[in-house]
Motif scaffolding. Sequence first.
Motif, short mmCIF file in Angstrom:
data_model
loop_
_atom_site.label_atom_id
_atom_site.label_comp_id
_atom_site.label_asym_id
_atom_site.label_seq_id
_atom_site.Cartn_x
_atom_site.Cartn_y
_atom_site.Cartn_z
N ILE A 116 0.86 -1.19 0.00
CA ILE A 116 0.00 0.00 0.00
C ILE A 116 0.89 1.24 0.00
CG2 ILE A 116 -1.77 1.28 1.24
CD1 ILE A 116 -2.69 -1.39 -0.08
N ASP A 117 0.69 2.09 -1.01
CA ASP A 117 1.51 3.29 -1.16
C ASP A 117 0.96 4.48 -0.41
OD1 ASP A 117 3.45 2.19 -3.12
OD2 ASP A 117 1.65 1.98 -4.36
N VAL A 118 -0.36 4.53 -0.27
CA VAL A 118 -0.99 5.67 0.41
C VAL A 118 -2.38 5.27 0.87
CG1 VAL A 118 -1.88 6.66 -1.74
CG2 VAL A 118 -1.54 8.15 0.23
N VAL A 119 -2.80 5.84 1.99
CA VAL A 119 -4.17 5.70 2.49
C VAL A 119 -4.85 7.06 2.40
CG1 VAL A 119 -5.56 5.39 4.59
CG2 VAL A 119 -3.79 3.73 4.01
N LEU A 120 -6.08 7.07 1.90
CA LEU A 120 -6.93 8.26 1.94
C LEU A 120 -7.96 8.04 3.03
CD1 LEU A 120 -7.56 8.87 -1.88
CD2 LEU A 120 -5.67 9.68 -0.45
N LEU A 121 -8.01 8.95 3.99
CA LEU A 121 -8.90 8.83 5.15
C LEU A 121 -9.82 10.04 5.19
CD1 LEU A 121 -9.51 7.15 7.72
CD2 LEU A 121 -7.85 8.59 8.90
N SER A 122 -11.11 9.83 4.96
CA SER A 122 -12.03 10.94 4.71
C SER A 122 -12.48 11.67 5.98
CB SER A 122 -13.26 10.45 3.95
OG SER A 122 -14.02 9.55 4.74
N HIS A 123 -12.59 10.96 7.12
CA HIS A 123 -13.02 11.59 8.36
C HIS A 123 -12.88 10.59 9.50
CE1 HIS A 123 -16.67 9.49 7.16
NE2 HIS A 123 -17.23 9.72 8.34
N ASN A 124 -13.31 10.98 10.70
CA ASN A 124 -12.94 10.20 11.87
C ASN A 124 -14.04 9.33 12.47
OD1 ASN A 124 -14.57 11.88 13.47
ND2 ASN A 124 -12.85 13.00 14.38
N HIS A 125 -15.19 9.18 11.83
CA HIS A 125 -16.19 8.26 12.35
C HIS A 125 -15.64 6.83 12.33
CE1 HIS A 125 -19.71 11.22 11.55
NE2 HIS A 125 -19.28 11.31 12.79
N TYR A 126 -16.12 6.00 13.24
CA TYR A 126 -15.50 4.69 13.46
C TYR A 126 -15.62 3.75 12.25
CZ TYR A 126 -14.63 5.85 18.31
OH TYR A 126 -14.15 6.44 19.46
N ASP A 127 -16.63 3.96 11.42
CA ASP A 127 -16.76 3.11 10.23
C ASP A 127 -15.86 3.57 9.08
OD1 ASP A 127 -18.57 5.34 10.18
OD2 ASP A 127 -19.62 4.45 8.48
N HIS A 128 -15.04 4.60 9.33
CA HIS A 128 -14.08 5.09 8.34
C HIS A 128 -12.66 5.17 8.92
CE1 HIS A 128 -17.15 6.38 5.31
NE2 HIS A 128 -17.90 6.28 6.39
N MET A 129 -12.54 5.63 10.14
CA MET A 129 -11.24 5.67 10.81
C MET A 129 -11.18 4.53 11.82
SD MET A 129 -9.44 8.54 13.30
CE MET A 129 -9.00 9.78 12.08
N ALA A 176 3.46 9.69 -3.94
CA ALA A 176 3.48 8.41 -4.67
C ALA A 176 2.95 8.54 -6.10
CB ALA A 176 2.66 7.37 -3.91
N ASP A 177 3.42 9.54 -6.83
CA ASP A 177 2.99 9.79 -8.21
C ASP A 177 1.51 10.13 -8.33
OD1 ASP A 177 5.55 9.36 -9.28
OD2 ASP A 177 5.24 7.20 -9.32
N LEU A 178 0.91 10.56 -7.24
CA LEU A 178 -0.49 10.99 -7.24
C LEU A 178 -0.56 12.46 -6.85
CD1 LEU A 178 -2.12 8.11 -5.14
CD2 LEU A 178 -1.95 8.23 -7.64
N SER A 179 -1.62 13.10 -7.32
CA SER A 179 -1.97 14.43 -6.86
C SER A 179 -3.35 14.33 -6.23
CB SER A 179 -1.98 15.42 -8.03
OG SER A 179 -2.36 16.71 -7.61
N VAL A 180 -3.43 14.57 -4.92
CA VAL A 180 -4.66 14.37 -4.17
C VAL A 180 -5.21 15.73 -3.73
CG1 VAL A 180 -5.72 13.27 -2.16
CG2 VAL A 180 -3.81 12.14 -3.33
N ARG A 181 -6.37 16.08 -4.23
CA ARG A 181 -7.02 17.33 -3.86
C ARG A 181 -8.14 17.03 -2.87
NH1 ARG A 181 -7.20 22.33 -6.30
NH2 ARG A 181 -6.16 21.46 -8.14
N LEU A 182 -8.15 17.72 -1.73
CA LEU A 182 -9.21 17.58 -0.74
C LEU A 182 -10.34 18.54 -1.08
CD1 LEU A 182 -6.41 16.72 0.67
CD2 LEU A 182 -7.68 16.95 2.79
N LEU A 183 -11.55 18.03 -1.11
CA LEU A 183 -12.71 18.80 -1.55
C LEU A 183 -13.84 18.71 -0.52
CD1 LEU A 183 -12.80 17.78 -5.31
CD2 LEU A 183 -12.20 20.02 -4.38
N PRO A 184 -14.81 19.60 -0.58
CA PRO A 184 -15.91 19.57 0.40
C PRO A 184 -16.75 18.30 0.30
CG PRO A 184 -15.81 21.71 -0.69
CD PRO A 184 -14.87 20.80 -1.44
N ALA A 185 -17.24 17.87 1.45
CA ALA A 185 -18.33 16.91 1.58
C ALA A 185 -19.29 17.50 2.60
CB ALA A 185 -17.80 15.56 2.05
#
Length: 323
Positions: A116-129, A176-185
């Motif tokens: 695994i090269d990178v993890v994207l973690l969207s927020h801190n609720h237990y079903d995601h973090m 890791a050769d990616l460009s990650v933009r954080l956007l609203p949810a």
Amino acid sequence: MGNRYYQGPVSDHFDGETFFNPGGTPPKGFGDVLKWQLRGDRADWPDGVAVTQVVPDMRVADLRVTLVGHATVLLQAGGVNVLIDPVWSKRVSPLSFAGPARVTAPGIAFANLPPIDVVLLSHNHYDHMDIATLRRLHDRFAMPVITPLGNDTILRDEVPGIDARAGDWGDVIKVADLSVRLLPAHHWSARGTRDRRHALWCSFAVETGAGRIYASGDTGYDAGRPYDAGAAHGPYRLAILPIGAYAPRWFMKGQHQNPEEAVAGFRTLGARHALAMHWGTFRLTDEARDEPPAKLRKALAESGISDETFRAVAPGTAWDVPA
């Protein structure tokens, strides 16, 4: 009391202590939670659903996406391996002995994960973090974790030495050769009773060697505003969108979109293909387990979109996304 995780300047979505959805509805309060729980309208779920686990390739040159379960997705794009909101634990709860439990095994056994090269973690609720899973991933791969503001503090406190890289909405993080933009949810955050909205939530627009990917994280539809923001950074080869945990609507509408809204968001994004997630693994809300994909098929048919374009698949399904 102050913010436990983040101190920074006031913005259009941060008031100096808590984050919020600009122009959107705030999360429901404790009284509404009690009202919902006491009504007892939850559909029955099975205790278990069989899953055929897949053993992924180590690297994929083009674009392959595998549903692990709930919001956990393995994205393999242009030779880079990305995990989104990884959860391998039995329960999504602050308690090891209580709380929502899996009805499906992970679609990939943890031991069979590729590098695994990178993890994207969207927020801190237990079903995601899921801290237990993130510890295992850190011990094995020591990969960076890209996450919105404040969540990096939680991760460093819980997983010493973790490479947590935080950004605000609109920030771009290259890794890791990616460009990650954080956007609203349109969502909220909390790990307990005293940290409500102390960390930010987000969607991701990811530029890869195999095209652009949109991963929404958890979101309410919010009159389409998250998708308007996302569309500005397309076009997307693939969108990864939630379709479940939406009932009852009076309680969940502000935080979880339904399948009809997912189809509307897909159309706004202008994505070529979509994968449905956030359904069928943990019983979090009132709808039946098989209702979200059925409603998705109906909404797609009414919009003239093939269900091979916007797919709801079982955990363990690997999809080579068409060019």
